[in-house]
Write a protein that holds these residues in place. Structure first.
Motif, PDB file in Angstrom:
ATOM      1  N   UNK A  43       2.175 -24.341   7.783  1.00 43.87           N
ATOM      2  CA  UNK A  43       3.281 -24.005   8.464  1.00 43.87           C
ATOM      3  C   UNK A  43       4.391 -23.260   7.735  1.00 43.87           C
ATOM      4  N   UNK A  44       4.840 -21.943   8.024  1.00 46.56           N
ATOM      5  CA  UNK A  44       5.753 -21.448   7.384  1.00 46.56           C
ATOM      6  C   UNK A  44       6.944 -20.583   7.966  1.00 46.56           C
ATOM      7  N   UNK A  45       7.890 -20.588   7.635  1.00 47.74           N
ATOM      8  CA  UNK A  45       9.072 -20.088   8.368  1.00 47.74           C
ATOM      9  C   UNK A  45       9.506 -19.182   7.397  1.00 47.74           C
ATOM     10  N   UNK A  46       9.542 -17.688   7.932  1.00 46.61           N
ATOM     11  CA  UNK A  46       9.993 -16.458   7.275  1.00 46.61           C
ATOM     12  C   UNK A  46      11.053 -15.931   7.951  1.00 46.61           C
ATOM     13  N   UNK A  47      11.506 -14.582   7.297  1.00 40.67           N
ATOM     14  CA  UNK A  47      12.552 -13.920   7.992  1.00 40.67           C
ATOM     15  C   UNK A  47      12.075 -13.393   9.267  1.00 40.67           C
ATOM     16  N   UNK A  48      10.693 -12.979   9.579  1.00 42.20           N
ATOM     17  CA  UNK A  48      10.582 -12.272  10.745  1.00 42.20           C
ATOM     18  C   UNK A  48       9.698 -13.298  11.641  1.00 42.20           C
ATOM     19  N   UNK A  49       9.653 -14.498  11.441  1.00 44.29           N
ATOM     20  CA  UNK A  49       9.259 -15.594  12.518  1.00 44.29           C
ATOM     21  C   UNK A  49       8.592 -16.815  11.702  1.00 44.29           C
ATOM     22  N   UNK A  50       7.880 -17.511  12.599  1.00 43.49           N
ATOM     23  CA  UNK A  50       6.905 -18.769  12.069  1.00 43.49           C
ATOM     24  C   UNK A  50       5.655 -18.532  12.132  1.00 43.49           C
ATOM     25  N   UNK A  51       5.092 -18.977  11.098  1.00 44.62           N
ATOM     26  CA  UNK A  51       3.659 -18.867  11.092  1.00 44.62           C
ATOM     27  C   UNK A  51       2.887 -20.340  10.935  1.00 44.62           C
ATOM     28  N   UNK A  52       1.987 -20.332  12.045  1.00 43.24           N
ATOM     29  CA  UNK A  52       1.338 -21.507  12.313  1.00 43.24           C
ATOM     30  C   UNK A  52      -0.129 -21.403  11.807  1.00 43.24           C
ATOM     31  N   UNK A  53      -0.646 -22.012  10.900  1.00 41.91           N
ATOM     32  CA  UNK A  53      -2.071 -21.818  10.452  1.00 41.91           C
ATOM     33  C   UNK A  53      -3.046 -22.397  11.658  1.00 41.91           C
ATOM     34  N   UNK A  54      -4.078 -21.298  11.856  1.00 42.28           N
ATOM     35  CA  UNK A  54      -5.110 -21.474  12.996  1.00 42.28           C
ATOM     36  C   UNK A  54      -5.653 -22.893  13.220  1.00 42.28           C
ATOM     37  N   UNK A  55      -5.723 -23.515  12.005  1.00 41.92           N
ATOM     38  CA  UNK A  55      -6.325 -24.902  11.992  1.00 41.92           C
ATOM     39  C   UNK A  55      -5.489 -26.064  12.255  1.00 41.92           C
ATOM     40  N   UNK A  56      -4.124 -25.760  12.508  1.00 41.25           N
ATOM     41  CA  UNK A  56      -3.201 -26.946  12.876  1.00 41.25           C
ATOM     42  C   UNK A  56      -3.489 -27.465  14.188  1.00 41.25           C
ATOM     43  N   UNK A  57      -3.310 -28.605  14.214  1.00 37.86           N
ATOM     44  CA  UNK A  57      -3.435 -29.433  15.345  1.00 37.86           C
ATOM     45  C   UNK A  57      -2.675 -29.256  16.363  1.00 37.86           C
ATOM     46  N   UNK A  58      -2.816 -29.504  17.697  1.00 39.25           N
ATOM     47  CA  UNK A  58      -1.803 -29.423  18.567  1.00 39.25           C
ATOM     48  C   UNK A  58      -0.793 -30.361  18.486  1.00 39.25           C
ATOM     49  N   UNK A  59      -1.193 -31.674  17.860  1.00 38.00           N
ATOM     50  CA  UNK A  59      -0.345 -32.747  17.703  1.00 38.00           C
ATOM     51  C   UNK A  59       0.809 -32.344  16.587  1.00 38.00           C
ATOM     52  N   UNK A  60       0.324 -31.754  15.543  1.00 40.16           N
ATOM     53  CA  UNK A  60       1.251 -31.216  14.518  1.00 40.16           C
ATOM     54  C   UNK A  60       2.099 -30.297  14.916  1.00 40.16           C
ATOM     55  N   UNK A  61       1.617 -29.327  16.059  1.00 36.29           N
ATOM     56  CA  UNK A  61       2.474 -28.228  16.156  1.00 36.29           C
ATOM     57  C   UNK A  61       3.349 -28.664  17.304  1.00 36.29           C
ATOM     58  N   UNK A  62       2.986 -29.816  17.815  1.00 43.11           N
ATOM     59  CA  UNK A  62       4.225 -30.483  18.829  1.00 43.11           C
ATOM     60  C   UNK A  62       5.082 -30.870  18.063  1.00 43.11           C
ATOM     61  N   UNK A  63       4.837 -31.743  16.912  1.00 43.35           N
ATOM     62  CA  UNK A  63       5.913 -32.108  16.111  1.00 43.35           C
ATOM     63  C   UNK A  63       6.890 -31.353  15.564  1.00 43.35           C
ATOM     64  N   UNK A  64       6.415 -29.937  15.118  1.00 49.22           N
ATOM     65  CA  UNK A  64       7.277 -28.883  14.563  1.00 49.22           C
ATOM     66  C   UNK A  64       8.228 -28.323  15.805  1.00 49.22           C
ATOM     67  N   UNK A  65       7.559 -28.125  16.892  1.00 53.53           N
ATOM     68  CA  UNK A  65       8.092 -27.526  18.155  1.00 53.53           C
ATOM     69  C   UNK A  65       9.330 -28.337  18.679  1.00 53.53           C
ATOM     70  N   UNK A  66       9.406 -29.884  18.452  1.00 55.46           N
ATOM     71  CA  UNK A  66      10.582 -30.747  18.877  1.00 55.46           C
ATOM     72  C   UNK A  66      11.855 -30.171  18.587  1.00 55.46           C
ATOM     73  N   UNK A  67      11.811 -29.625  17.159  1.00 55.34           N
ATOM     74  CA  UNK A  67      12.972 -29.287  16.813  1.00 55.34           C
ATOM     75  C   UNK A  67      13.342 -27.795  16.972  1.00 55.34           C
ATOM     76  N   UNK A  68      12.269 -27.002  16.593  1.00 53.19           N
ATOM     77  CA  UNK A  68      12.249 -25.619  16.689  1.00 53.19           C
ATOM     78  C   UNK A  68      12.405 -25.008  18.014  1.00 53.19           C
TER      79      UNK A  68
END
Ligand code: FES
Ligand code: FES
Length: 298
Positions: free
Chosen positions: A261-286
């Protein structure tokens, strides 16, 4: 590369050599493997498609900060090589023998005290989900508690008493697993030290589990027809429901570079292998709106 996987079960390193154990194939599910053992039959099959949670077990793996991460999963959709390098925890591992007596784990005790079981078929699955909740949250909210039980169905007790059992999770989350953390991490590090891709070859199947992106890309180049899996919650159904033979598989779930998971000037990058559960945890704040959708997705 070899035909062997290793994981921790019952506080020891368990090894499966697929070239010797002909009854097991790389697409044997963890559920069926556990049911084949004499001492792990608490896990149940209900639907064999990830809907009921009767087959819930907990997987622990080394996380950051030298801790273990505990995750409840449906063992009916998990192929055996996917637990390589992890600790497999079943309902049988929760209680302990002390001075000739059985001492229940706090979540088991609360399940008994709140009358959270009737026919009992769903109970081991519920307790394993509660156990993961216990290990991950010392003060879970009602929302977190409901979320963590949303993959478990009960058809006779009703959910109120089971939710009451979740009160155990509001207490100290220390237990005998906490006391053994160092030892368990030592065993897991011993297994995970070798990052060579695993290859399991049987008469009819070939299963690859790379740990590096380079290896995964190389395998993809040579085995372009292989089925790619990560969580396998879709592909596993071909095996469990349709009895299809999956001849060539590349399992990407061990490639950490695909989970970034990376946050850059142009946007956020999520690895294609990230689980939905981990994605959810990041999205809670962002991205709160996406978080709300993900709660209902899958
Ligand atoms: S058996 Fe129903 S979710 Fe696995
Ligand atoms: S106790 Fe019977 S299905 Fe839950």
């Amino acid at each position: 590369m070899n035909n062997t996987i290793k994981f921790v079960l019952d506080d020891n390193i368990a090894e499966i050599d697929f070239s010797k154990l002909k009854d097991l194939k790389p697409t044997t599910t963890v559920l069926n493997y556990l049911r084949s053992l004499g001492n792990h039959k608490g896990v149940k099959e209900g639907c064999a498609e990830g809907d009921c949670g009767a087959c819930t077990i907990v997987i622990a793996e080394p996380g950051q900060n030298g801790k273990l991460n505990y995750k409840s999963v449906d063992s009916c959709l998990l192929f055996l090589p996917m637990i390589h390098g992890k600790q497999l925890i079943t309902i049988e591992n929760l209680s302990q023998r002390k001075n000739g007596n059985t001492v229940l784990h706090p979540v088991q005790e609360m399940m008994v005290n709140s009358f959270g079981t009737q026919c009992g078929y769903c109970t081991p699955g519920f307790i394993m989900s509660l156990f993961a909740l216990y290990k991950n949250h010392s003060k879970p909210t009602r929302e977190i508690t409901e979320d963590s039980l949303s993959g478990n169905l009960c058809r006779c007790t009703g959910y109120q008493s089971i939710l009451e059992a979740a009160a155990a999770c509001k207490k100290n989350s220390r237990d005998h697993f906490s006391e053994k953390t160092e030892t368990t991490l030592g065993l897991l590090n011993e297994i995970n030290y070798d990052k060579t891709a695993i290859m399991i070859e049987t008469d009819k199947q070939i299963y690859y589990r790379p740990f590096r992106l380079d290896d995964a890309l190389m395998l993809r180049k040579y085995y372009s027809n292989a089925v790619l899996i990560n969580g396998a919650t879709d592909i596993a159904l071909k095996q469990t429901k349709k009895n299809e033979l999956l001849a060539e598989i590349i399992d990407l779930s061990g490639v950490e570079e695909l989970k970034i998971y990376d946050e850059e000037e142009n946007g956020f990058y999520f690895g294609a292998g990230m689980s939905l559960e981990n994605l959810k945890a990041i999205c809670e704040k962002e991205f709160p709106a996406l978080y709300d959708i993900l709660k209902l997705f899958g």
